[in-house]
Design an enzyme around this catalytic site. Structure first.
Site, PDB file in Angstrom:
ATOM      1  N   TYR A 417       0.826  -1.207   0.000  1.00 37.33           N
ATOM      2  CA  TYR A 417       0.000   0.000   0.000  1.00 37.33           C
ATOM      3  C   TYR A 417       0.861   1.257   0.000  1.00 37.33           C
ATOM      4  O   TYR A 417       0.545   2.243  -0.677  1.00 37.33           O
ATOM      5  CB  TYR A 417      -0.920  -0.010   1.233  1.00 37.33           C
ATOM      6  N   TYR A 421       4.161   5.287  -2.629  1.00 38.69           N
ATOM      7  CA  TYR A 421       4.579   6.573  -2.077  1.00 38.69           C
ATOM      8  C   TYR A 421       6.094   6.630  -1.920  1.00 38.69           C
ATOM      9  O   TYR A 421       6.710   7.674  -2.125  1.00 38.69           O
ATOM     10  CB  TYR A 421       3.884   6.821  -0.741  1.00 38.69           C
TER      11      TYR A 421
END
Length: 578
Positions: A417, A421
C-alpha cells in the site's frame, strides 16, 4: 538624437534577451509601442528579478489595458517578489552561484573585521575606521579568531549574531552538542558557512516567488519550479564529479573513489529504496506476529498553507504566503502534540512517515502505523483532535484534514500500500503514472528538488530499533563467539530480517535506552602525527563510529583507518568542475 534618446538606447542595449521577445518595448516604431517613460520604468523594475519571472509579469501586465493598472501591477508584483529576500539582498535575486560566493566572502570578511576590532579595542569601531589600510594589514598578518579573549567572546558573538540576522540568518545555537561561543564566532567568519546559508536563502526566495506567482501547480510546473529542478540536477552532477575526483586509501593500501563507496550505501537511491522496503516489510511481519492492526493516515495542512486549488490550479484566495518549509513545521508541531498525547495514554505505534508535496509544493504526510487493536479508535480520535485544532471549522476541514484507512490483509499488504509513495519520492520506478497523471520518473526528480530546496526530511521511522546499529551489524559477515543476543541480531541484519532484528533488540515496544546494542564511538586520529583530530570550529575531539557496544564491550565493525586523496580523473564537463 537627443540626450534622452541616448540614455534610453544605452539601457536598451543592456536589456536581457527576454525583453527582445516584446518588440513593443524595444522598437519605438512598433504599432503598439509603449511610452518611453514606461519602458524606462519597466526595465528598472523587472531588472531586479530572474528572466522566467520577467516573462510571467510582462505577460500578465500587458493583458491589462489601462496604463496605470499595468504599471501598478508591475511595481507591486516586483516589490512583493524582492521582499522575499532580506533588505540587504533585494538587489540580488538574479545572482548566480559565483556572485553568491562573492557576497558570502564579503560577509565573512566583515565578520572577521568586526571580531578583530572588538577584540583589539574592547568595543566596536564604526564602519569607516574598519576600512583603513592599517587595519587591513593587521587582518592579513593575524588570525583574529585565535586571539579572541574569553572575557569578551559573548559580546563579539552578540554583534555578529545581530549582523547575521540582518540577512535573516540565525547563528548556531551555542548551548549543547559541544558548540562553543568561539566556535559560533568562527562559523560566522567562515566563507563556507555564509555561502551555504546564502545559497539556501536565494534558492528558497526564488522558489517562493514562483509559488506566489502561481507558477508551481499541476497545470504549469508541478511540485517545484523548473529553475529549482535544473539547479538540483546541476548540484547532483557537481557532487558526482567531486566524488569521482576523490579517493580514499586504507591501512593496507586498498583504494576506492568516493563515488564507488557512495553507490554502496543509502546515498544510492536504489539502495535507499530497498532498505526502506525491507524495514517496512519487517514492521508488517512484526504486526502479524503480535496481532496488531495496520492504519494508513494522511495529514494535510489548513487551507491558508495551500497556494493553489487542486482541481483548477487557480490561486487560493485564503493563501497567506506560507512556505513549504513553514507548512512542514506546522505538521511537525501537530505530530509532536499527537506523540505526547499518545505517550500519556500508553499507546506506542510503530511504522513509517512519508512527507511528500502536493501539486503546489505544500507538504502533506502519509503514515503507515501499526498499533494494538484496542487502541485503533483512540489513536484516530487523538490524531483527528490535533489535526483539526487549527482552523478546524473551515470548509472541508473535517473531510480533508486527516484521513484514515484500515489495512485489510485480504485486499493486499500494508507494505504494498505504501510502496507507491516510497517509489514516487525516490525514483519513480515501477509506477505507470503519478498522482496527477505526470510521468513518475520526472515527478520523482521534481520531488527530490523540492525536498532539497526546502530542507524537508522525506522519510522517518516511528518506533522500532536503531537502523544505524542494523547497518553496522551488516558489516560483520562472520559468526561472533559472543552472547546469543548479539549473534541473533547480526544474523537478522545479515539476512535482511527487520522483524527478527527488532525482536533481538528487545521487542517493538523496547525503549532505545533499554535496547542491548548501541553505537560505539571512538576518537579519530591523524595517521601521520598520531594526534586526535579536532573539530574545525569548536576544537572538540572528533568522535566517529567504530562499532557497537554490548554490555560495556566494544565490537569493532570498522577495522581500517582511511585517508583522503585527490584522484587523477579527467572531468568531462568543465562547467561543473570549476
Amino acid at each position: 538624437m537627443t540626450a534622452q534618446n541616448n540614455v534610453l538606447e544605452h539601457k536598451l542595449n543592456k536589456i536581457a534577451s527576454v525583453f527582445k521577445d516584446y518588440p513593443f518595448l524595444t522598437e519605438e516604431r512598433h504599432e503598439c509601442a509603449a511610452d518611453r517613460a514606461d519602458v524606462d520604468f519597466i526595465f528598472e523594475q523587472l531588472n531586479k528579478v530572474p528572466d522566467v519571472i520577467k516573462r510571467i509579469i510582462l505577460n500578465k501586465a500587458f493583458k491589462l489595458k489601462v496604463r496605470r493598472e499595468r504599471n501598478l501591477y508591475i511595481l507591486n508584483t516586483t516589490k512583493m517578489i524582492v521582499s522575499l529576500l532580506p533588505e540587504k539582498l533585494r538587489h540580488s535575486l538574479t545572482v548566480d552561484d559565483e556572485e553568491i560566493r562573492v557576497i558570502a566572502q564579503d560577509c565573512a570578511d566583515r565578520c572577521r573585521r568586526m571580531a578583530l576590532h572588538h577584540n583589539v579595542n574592547g568595543n566596536f569601531r564604526n564602519e569607516e575606521s574598519s576600512h583603513n589600510e592599517e587595519f587591513r594589514n593587521v587582518t592579513k598578518r593575524l588570525d583574529p579568531l585565535t586571539d579572541i579573549c574569553e572575557s569578551n567572546a559573548s559580546e563579539i558573538l552578540r554583534i555578529l549574531t545581530d549582523y547575521a540576522e540582518t540577512f535573516r540568518i540565525k547563528a548556531v545555537i551555542t548551548s549543547g552538542k559541544g558548540v562553543t561561543e568561539l566556535g559560533t564566532i568562527k562559523r560566522m567568519c567562515d566563507l563556507g558557512w555564509w555561502n551555504r546559508r546564502l545559497r539556501k536563502t536565494f534558492n528558497q526566495a526564488y522558489e517562493q516567488a514562483a509559488i506566489e506567482l502561481n507558477l508551481v501547480q499541476k497545470y504549469k510546473q508541478i511540485y517545484a519550479s523548473d529553475l529549482t529542478v535544473k539547479k538540483r540536477k546541476q548540484q547532483k552532477l557537481r557532487n558526482e564529479q567531486m566524488l569521482s575526483s576523490m579517493k580514499v586509501i586504507n591501512d593496507i593500501g586498498q583504494q576506492f573513489s568516493l563515488k564507488e563507496l557512495s553507490d554502496l550505501n543509502v546515498s544510492n537511491p536504489a539502495v535507499r529504496k530497498a532498505e526502506l522496503m525491507v524495514r517496512m516489510r519487517g514492521f508488517e511481519e512484526l504486526s502479524k506476529s503480535h496481532n496488531h492492526e495496520g492504519l494508513f493516515i494522511t495529514m494535510t495542512c489548513p487551507s491558508k498553507y495551500h497556494a493553489a486549488f487542486a482541481k483548477s490550479g487557480q490561486r487560493n484566495p485564503k493563501y497567506e504566503g506560507f512556505t513549504p518549509y513553514q507548512a512542514n513545521q506546522y505538521l511537525c508541531k501537530v505530530w509532536s502534540r499527537i506523540r505526547a498525547e499518545l505517550d500519556r495514554k500508553g499507546i506506542k505505534p510503530y511504522g513509517f512517515r512519508v512527507a511528500e508535496p502536493q501539486h503546489d509544493g505544500t507538504p502533506h504526510w502519509h503514515m503507515l502505523l501499526f498499533v494494538e487493536k484496542n487502541h485503533i479508535e483512540l489513536l484516530q480520535s487523538i490524531i483527528r483532535h490535533y489535526a483539526l485544532e487549527e482552523d478546524g471549522d473551515e470548509k472541508g476541514a473535517q473531510e480533508n484534514r486527516c484521513d484514515f484507512k484500515l489495512i485489510d490483509p485480504k485486499k493486499g499488504s500494508a507494505t504494498g500500500y505504501i510502496a507507491k509513495y516510497v517509489s514516487k519520492n525516490i525514483d519513480g520506478e515501477g509506477l505507470d503514472k503519478g498522482v496527477y497523471g505526470e510521468d513518475p520518473i520526472t515527478a520523482a526528480q521534481r520531488v527530490d528538488a523540492w525536498s532539497s530546496c526546502w530542507c524537508i526530511r522525506q522519510f522517518q521511522q516511528i518506533g522500532g530499533a536503531s537502523v544505524s546499529v542494523w547497518r553496522e551489524l551488516r558489516r560483520l559477515k562472520q559468526k561472533l563467539s559472543l552472547n546469543s543476543v548479539v549473534e541473533k541480531a547480526r544474523i537478522a541484519a545479515d539476512e535482511s530480517k527487520w522483524d527478527d532484528f527488532i525482536n533481538a533488540m528487545g521487542g517493538v515496544f523496547s525503549r532505545r535506552k533499554d535496547q542491548p546494542l548501541k553505537l560505539a564511538y571512538d576518537s579519530s586520529f591523524n595517521s601521520e602525527t598520531g594526534e586526535c583530530k579536532l573539530g574545525h570550529y569548536d576544537g572538540n575531539i572528533i568522535q566517529t563510529i567504530k562499532g557497537i557496544y554490548y554490555q560495556g564491550q566494544m565490537i569493532l565493525t570498522r577495522f581500517f583507518n582511511w585517508r583522503l586523496e585527490r584522484a587523477n580523473v579527467v572531468c568531462d564537463n568543465l562547467e561543473f568542475c570549476k
